[in-house]
Design a protein around this motif. Structure first.
Motif, PDB file in Angstrom:
ATOM      1  N   LEU A 112     -12.165   0.385  -1.657  1.00 20.86           N
ATOM      2  CA  LEU A 112     -12.023   1.702  -1.339  1.00 20.86           C
ATOM      3  C   LEU A 112     -13.337   2.578  -1.834  1.00 20.86           C
ATOM      4  O   LEU A 112     -13.625   3.181  -1.203  1.00 20.86           O
ATOM      5  CB  LEU A 112     -10.990   2.304  -2.350  1.00 20.86           C
ATOM      6  CG  LEU A 112      -9.444   2.188  -2.142  1.00 20.86           C
ATOM      7  CD1 LEU A 112      -8.480   2.740  -3.006  1.00 20.86           C
ATOM      8  CD2 LEU A 112      -9.184   2.874  -0.576  1.00 20.86           C
ATOM      9  N   MET A 144      -4.016  -5.526  -2.391  1.00 19.49           N
ATOM     10  CA  MET A 144      -3.386  -5.027  -3.454  1.00 19.49           C
ATOM     11  C   MET A 144      -1.957  -6.049  -3.532  1.00 19.49           C
ATOM     12  O   MET A 144      -1.763  -6.500  -4.631  1.00 19.49           O
ATOM     13  CB  MET A 144      -3.019  -3.615  -3.693  1.00 19.49           C
ATOM     14  CG  MET A 144      -2.879  -3.236  -5.096  1.00 19.49           C
ATOM     15  SD  MET A 144      -2.687  -1.439  -4.825  1.00 19.49           S
ATOM     16  CE  MET A 144      -1.155  -1.224  -4.103  1.00 19.49           C
ATOM     17  N   LEU A 145      -1.469  -6.417  -2.603  1.00 26.14           N
ATOM     18  CA  LEU A 145      -0.169  -7.071  -2.302  1.00 26.14           C
ATOM     19  C   LEU A 145      -0.417  -8.436  -2.393  1.00 26.14           C
ATOM     20  O   LEU A 145       0.579  -9.154  -2.579  1.00 26.14           O
ATOM     21  CB  LEU A 145       0.479  -6.658  -0.962  1.00 26.14           C
ATOM     22  CG  LEU A 145       0.782  -5.311  -1.010  1.00 26.14           C
ATOM     23  CD1 LEU A 145       1.160  -5.170   0.219  1.00 26.14           C
ATOM     24  CD2 LEU A 145       1.837  -4.841  -2.004  1.00 26.14           C
ATOM     25  N   LEU A 154      -5.473  -5.512  -7.986  1.00 21.65           N
ATOM     26  CA  LEU A 154      -5.941  -4.070  -7.820  1.00 21.65           C
ATOM     27  C   LEU A 154      -7.277  -3.765  -8.090  1.00 21.65           C
ATOM     28  O   LEU A 154      -7.616  -2.974  -7.290  1.00 21.65           O
ATOM     29  CB  LEU A 154      -5.234  -3.674  -9.131  1.00 21.65           C
ATOM     30  CG  LEU A 154      -3.547  -3.601  -9.208  1.00 21.65           C
ATOM     31  CD1 LEU A 154      -3.277  -3.385 -10.623  1.00 21.65           C
ATOM     32  CD2 LEU A 154      -3.268  -2.789  -8.153  1.00 21.65           C
ATOM     33  N   LEU A 187      -8.015   0.374   5.119  1.00 21.98           N
ATOM     34  CA  LEU A 187      -6.897  -0.146   5.270  1.00 21.98           C
ATOM     35  C   LEU A 187      -6.604  -1.641   4.808  1.00 21.98           C
ATOM     36  O   LEU A 187      -5.602  -1.879   4.348  1.00 21.98           O
ATOM     37  CB  LEU A 187      -6.484  -0.249   6.884  1.00 21.98           C
ATOM     38  CG  LEU A 187      -6.329   1.028   7.663  1.00 21.98           C
ATOM     39  CD1 LEU A 187      -6.009   0.725   9.033  1.00 21.98           C
ATOM     40  CD2 LEU A 187      -5.610   1.942   6.936  1.00 21.98           C
ATOM     41  N   SER A 188      -7.629  -2.086   4.503  1.00 21.49           N
ATOM     42  CA  SER A 188      -7.440  -3.680   3.922  1.00 21.49           C
ATOM     43  C   SER A 188      -7.166  -3.441   2.458  1.00 21.49           C
ATOM     44  O   SER A 188      -6.370  -4.301   1.646  1.00 21.49           O
ATOM     45  CB  SER A 188      -8.646  -4.564   3.872  1.00 21.49           C
ATOM     46  OG  SER A 188      -9.292  -4.559   5.192  1.00 21.49           O
ATOM     47  N   ALA A 189      -7.602  -2.243   1.829  1.00 22.87           N
ATOM     48  CA  ALA A 189      -7.297  -2.087   0.166  1.00 22.87           C
ATOM     49  C   ALA A 189      -5.790  -2.279   0.090  1.00 22.87           C
ATOM     50  O   ALA A 189      -5.802  -2.931  -0.922  1.00 22.87           O
ATOM     51  CB  ALA A 189      -7.836  -0.692  -0.220  1.00 22.87           C
ATOM     52  N   PRO A 190      -5.006  -1.602   0.580  1.00 27.24           N
ATOM     53  CA  PRO A 190      -3.533  -1.690   0.114  1.00 27.24           C
ATOM     54  C   PRO A 190      -2.949  -3.046   0.536  1.00 27.24           C
ATOM     55  O   PRO A 190      -2.258  -3.603  -0.367  1.00 27.24           O
ATOM     56  CB  PRO A 190      -3.015  -0.541   0.963  1.00 27.24           C
ATOM     57  CG  PRO A 190      -3.761  -0.185   2.028  1.00 27.24           C
ATOM     58  CD  PRO A 190      -4.919  -0.203   1.612  1.00 27.24           C
ATOM     59  N   LEU A 191      -3.591  -3.595   1.521  1.00 30.63           N
ATOM     60  CA  LEU A 191      -3.090  -5.082   1.590  1.00 30.63           C
ATOM     61  C   LEU A 191      -3.443  -6.223   0.678  1.00 30.63           C
ATOM     62  O   LEU A 191      -2.661  -6.643   0.177  1.00 30.63           O
ATOM     63  CB  LEU A 191      -3.707  -5.478   2.947  1.00 30.63           C
ATOM     64  CG  LEU A 191      -3.006  -4.653   4.117  1.00 30.63           C
ATOM     65  CD1 LEU A 191      -3.681  -5.217   5.579  1.00 30.63           C
ATOM     66  CD2 LEU A 191      -1.730  -4.721   4.386  1.00 30.63           C
ATOM     67  N   ALA A 195      -8.922  -4.195  -4.585  1.00 30.96           N
ATOM     68  CA  ALA A 195      -8.425  -3.169  -3.905  1.00 30.96           C
ATOM     69  C   ALA A 195      -9.415  -1.579  -4.018  1.00 30.96           C
ATOM     70  O   ALA A 195      -9.813  -1.156  -3.129  1.00 30.96           O
ATOM     71  CB  ALA A 195      -6.876  -2.797  -3.919  1.00 30.96           C
ATOM     72  N   SER A 249      -6.225  13.747  -8.635  1.00 28.19           N
ATOM     73  CA  SER A 249      -6.397  12.295  -8.655  1.00 28.19           C
ATOM     74  C   SER A 249      -7.470  12.024  -9.760  1.00 28.19           C
ATOM     75  O   SER A 249      -7.218  11.376 -10.613  1.00 28.19           O
ATOM     76  CB  SER A 249      -7.040  11.475  -7.508  1.00 28.19           C
ATOM     77  OG  SER A 249      -6.478  12.315  -6.239  1.00 28.19           O
TER      78      SER A 249
END
Lengths: 497, 116
Positions: free
Chosen positions: A121, A24-25, A114, A18-22, A117, B86
């Motif tokens: 993952l 990325m921002l 990126l 869940l931290s990965a998309p955060l 992120a 993917s």
């Protein structure tokens, strides 16, 4: 507090995922790195907490959404998986803590969020495999970790990483698809994907032929992922041309996770249920392991690039790990599991030292290292000590696993003596190829003016030396890996008739 | 019936080998990826085939029906299809980058250019 402890296996995967998309921002300079490092350290803390838990005699079982197994998805952590979680999260944390300079050099600042992120993952996928107790979930985690690893390997500035990663993608996907065919065939015969349930139901299957085919597909697929000789060709270039930080992370843990899965699947599901499978397992893996040890060490003797040299040495180490497992004894499995841990320590420390070298020496060719020890005494000393651990000098972690491996081999009678000879020869080869690095660092003639060469940044040196000292610590006080490994070996062999 | 039932498994094996052959034998990176996709599609077929139960109906509860096909393989393969897409997408992305850097997508030409 107990309720939180109960959720640890799920948190181990969910936190990095869940931290990965955060991450990325997080565009502002340095924030993404800080957040990724914090997440990785948090995951490391979870792994440590679960390791203390399993050492106290607990095992963690977690039912996703409270659905009972085998219908629901189950997560489980025992001593074997705890050891792997320590390796994975530890490698990621060390690499990120030391990685600032290397990542800045290799990756545009705008792309760094990126990159981090994708890193998280990969961490989530790699820690998902030891945690999952369901064959299909393992496949999904395997693909998450692989796809993310392809991205971070190709993320650097070296264009040669691209063909390397393409080869890795093709071979990795074939390996994962073979695994998928294998679990498909087992599902066809047993109607279950839960590993524990599978083990019980394979027993009831009348026609064992499909199960045997499944065992073949799964073993070969995972051997591909684990870079077992001769399925190793994706590894050297991927490790060599990846950004240095990525090499630290992946060299320390990605093949280990596949080896873990190979051992767990084979011993958990197949060994107890297929007649004569222990002999097939031994006859298939032992020759390949011996070849891996000798051939890869031999190639390392002639490599000119430091990272490639160490990558070939990694292929040889995969051979050691599978050699121990191919004995199908408690001693052999203990040796290979201890070596999983110790090799991760040694190779992690070596690649950390190499990434320190890389701050000053572009290209990392042996010829370009001449005389650098005078300018970079701490980095060079770290390389030497970590190299001792790889060779297996007494007092280092590497010695412990070699010792266990030789003890296990001697139980095998006359064949064992031949194997000990192989181990001694390959250790001498390791002495030789590590010596080549040491020789150019300390006694080589400088290729040009090296007076401008400075010692690597302080944070990198500190992290590298912590890893190096861990090699010495676990060489003198090996209780932690040995306890975890010997009970892992006992759990694995429990299923044998 | 026996033979008709096995046809799907033969199709799986043949597609698998066609895909595998393309991955190994072709030097064009795009053709390799096409082979990889065929290879994965074969496995999807294996899973979908095994979900069908002879005489079974769609897994929706209704009166008077007791034999259902199993829906789980289809769910699994949905996930595997996503993974396959993917992988192909990432593979194509890498091929685009290779084309930008090397100006070729033929394996031997790329190796040639690295040697220089």
């Amino acid at each position: 507090m107990t309720s939180l402890a109960h959720h640890l296996p799920a948190l181990q995967v969910i936190v990095p995922m869940l931290s990965a998309p955060l991450v990325m921002l997080l565009k502002p300079r340095g924030l993404a790195r800080a957040a990724a490092t914090a997440t990785s350290l948090f995951a490391f803390a979870i792994a440590i907490a679960m390791t203390t838990g399993v050492l106290d005699g607990n095992t963690y079982t977690y039912r996703m959404g409270s659905w009972p197994a085998p219908y629901g998805i189950e997560l489980g952590v025992d001593r074997f998986s705890a050891l792997l979680l320590l390796i994975v999260t530890g490698a990621s944390s060390f690499a990120l803590l030391a990685g600032r300079r290397s990542v800045d050099a290799d990756i545009d600042e705008s792309r760094q969020p990126l990159f981090y992120a994708a890193w998280l993952l990969a961490l989530a996928g790699l820690s998902g495999i030891p945690v999952a107790a369901d064959a299909f979930n393992i496949f999904v985690f395997m693909e998450i970790s692989s796809l993310a690893s392809y991205v971070i390997i190709a993320g650097g500035s070296d264009r040669r990483a691209l063909p390397a990663v393409f080869k890795y993608l093709i071979m990795g996907t074939i390996g994962a698809t073979f695994y998928l065919i294998g679990i498909g065939l087992i599902y066809l015969m047993t109607g279950t994907l839960n590993l524990a349930d599978m083990e019980l139901r394979i027993h009831e299957v009348a026609d064992q032929a499909p199960i045997l085919v499944a065992a073949g597909f799964i073993t070969v697929g995972l051997a591909l992922k684990a870079a077992l000789f001769p399925l190793h060709v994706w590894l050297p270039n991927s490790y060599t041309y990846a950004p240095n930080t990525v090499t630290v992370f992946l060299a320390a843990c990605s093949t280990k996770v596949s080896l873990y899965l190979l051992l767990r699947f084979d011993f958990f599901v197949f060994q107890g249920n297929l007649a004569g499978h222990d002999i097939q397992f031994a006859y298939f893996l032992m020759p390949l392991a011996v070849l891996a040890i000798l051939v890869a060490s031999g190639v390392a003797l002639f490599e000119q690039n430091v990272k490639r040299l160490l990558a070939y040495s990694s292929i040889a180490q995969v051979g050691y790990i599978l050699l121990g497992a191919s004995f199908v004894t408690v001693a052999g499995l203990t040796a290979s599991t201890v070596h999983l841990f110790n090799h991760a320590l040694a190779k992690g420390a070596l690649f950390l030292a190499v990434s320190c070298l890389a701050t000053q020496c572009v290209g990392l060719r042996l010829a370009g290292l001449g005389g650098l020890a005078r300018q970079m005494p701490w980095t060079s000393a770290a390389l030497v000590v970590a190299g001792f651990s790889l060779i297996g000098i007494p007092g280092t972690a590497g010695f412990i696993s070699k010792w266990y491996l030789i003890t296990a081999a001697l139980e095998q009678g006359s064949l064992g003596i031949a194997l000990v000879v192989v181990l001694v020869i390959s250790s001498l080869m390791a002495v030789a190829y590590i010596w080549r690095i040491v020789e150019s660092l300390y006694f080589g003639e400088p290729g040009g003016d090296i007076s401008a060469v400075r010692e690597a940044p302080m944070t990198m040196l500190i992290v590298t030396w912590v890893a190096v000292l861990a090699n010495l610590y676990f060489g003198l006080a090996p209780e932690l890996p040995v306890t975890l490994a010997s009970s892992a070996a006992e759990t694995l062999l429990e299923h044998l008739p | 019936m026996e033979l008709l039932g096995l046809v799907y498994y033969w199709a799986f094996a043949i597609l698998l080998m066609i895909g595998f052959y393309a991955v190994i034998a072709k030097s064009n990176l795009i053709k390799k990826l096409i082979g990889l996709s065929i290879f994965q599609a074969a496995v999807f077929l294996l899973y979908i085939t095994m979900g069908k139960v002879d005489g079974g109906t769609a897994p929706i509860l209704q009166d008077g029906v007791s034999l259902y096909s199993t829906p789980l393989p289809q769910v699994l393969i949905l996930t595997a299809i996503v993974v396959g897409i993917s992988t192909t997408a990432l593979g194509l992305g890498i091929v685009v980058r290779i084309k930008e850097e090397y100006g070729s997508i033929e394996e031997d030409e790329i190796q040639e250019r690295d040697r220089q």
